[in-house]
Design an enzyme around this catalytic site. Structure first.
Site, short mmCIF file in Angstrom:
data_model
loop_
_atom_site.label_atom_id
_atom_site.label_comp_id
_atom_site.label_asym_id
_atom_site.label_seq_id
_atom_site.Cartn_x
_atom_site.Cartn_y
_atom_site.Cartn_z
N THR A 65 -1.97 -4.80 1.31
CA THR A 65 -2.04 -3.40 0.91
C THR A 65 -0.80 -2.92 0.16
OG1 THR A 65 -1.10 -2.57 2.97
CG2 THR A 65 -3.50 -2.89 2.91
N ASP A 66 -0.97 -1.78 -0.49
CA ASP A 66 0.16 -1.12 -1.13
C ASP A 66 0.80 -0.17 -0.12
OD1 ASP A 66 -1.50 1.13 -1.00
OD2 ASP A 66 -1.97 1.11 -3.13
N ALA A 67 1.74 0.64 -0.56
CA ALA A 67 2.46 1.54 0.35
C ALA A 67 1.55 2.57 1.01
CB ALA A 67 3.58 2.25 -0.42
N ILE B 227 -3.78 0.88 1.07
CA ILE B 227 -4.98 0.54 0.31
C ILE B 227 -4.82 -0.88 -0.23
CG2 ILE B 227 -6.36 1.15 -1.73
CD1 ILE B 227 -6.41 3.32 0.42
#
Length: 142
Positions: free
Chosen positions: A15-17, A20
């Site tokens: 995931t990103d920050a 997601i």
């Protein structure tokens, strides 16, 4: 079309920050499903290398519909939509329950893997037996 299904869990590394799934990781999930489908058909990675061939992604048409999130349980499908002499096209989806999150068509080409640079990576015919097995799977035979 017959589909191979691979259950996966979304980890923090995917995931990103914002929690997601980063877009390129859907392609990694699809690669895993294609690899496991080929393994169930009797073709693990070294098998085609032994014949001096490689299977490489030629192109990918991907549609991102909804986000997968941290800790989601997803299922990645891989179905063979088309088999030609030198390539195959996989139709793939990443789903959470019944909801399609991402789908795409991935064209995988067969190429020569030889030491001579000028002859390597040129299109090559799929091995006859592999071609037959892939066609039978795609048609739902066996």
């Amino acid at each position: 079309m017959r589909e191979f299904l691979l259950p996966l869990r979304v980890y923090i590394e995917d995931t990103d920050a914002g929690g997601i799934v980063y877009y390129v990781n859907y392609l990694k999930y699809m690669e895993r499903a294609r690899t496991e489908l080929m393994r169930t058909l009797g073709y693990h990675k070294p098998a085609i290398l032994d014949e001096g061939l490689l299977l490489v992604v030629h192109s990918a048409q991907v549609n991102y519909l909804r986000p997968a999130k941290l800790d989601d349980a997803v299922t990645v499908s891989a179905g063979i939509a088309r088999v030609a002499r030198t390539y195959m096209v996989f139709h793939q989806r990443v789903c959470r329950a019944e909801q399609v999150l991402c789908e795409g068509d991935i064209k995988v080409a067969c190429v020569k893997n030889v030491d001579c640079v000028e002859n390597s990576m040129k299109p090559a015919a799929l091995p006859r037996e592999m071609y037959q097995v892939l066609n039978e799977y795609a048609e739902g035979v066996g």
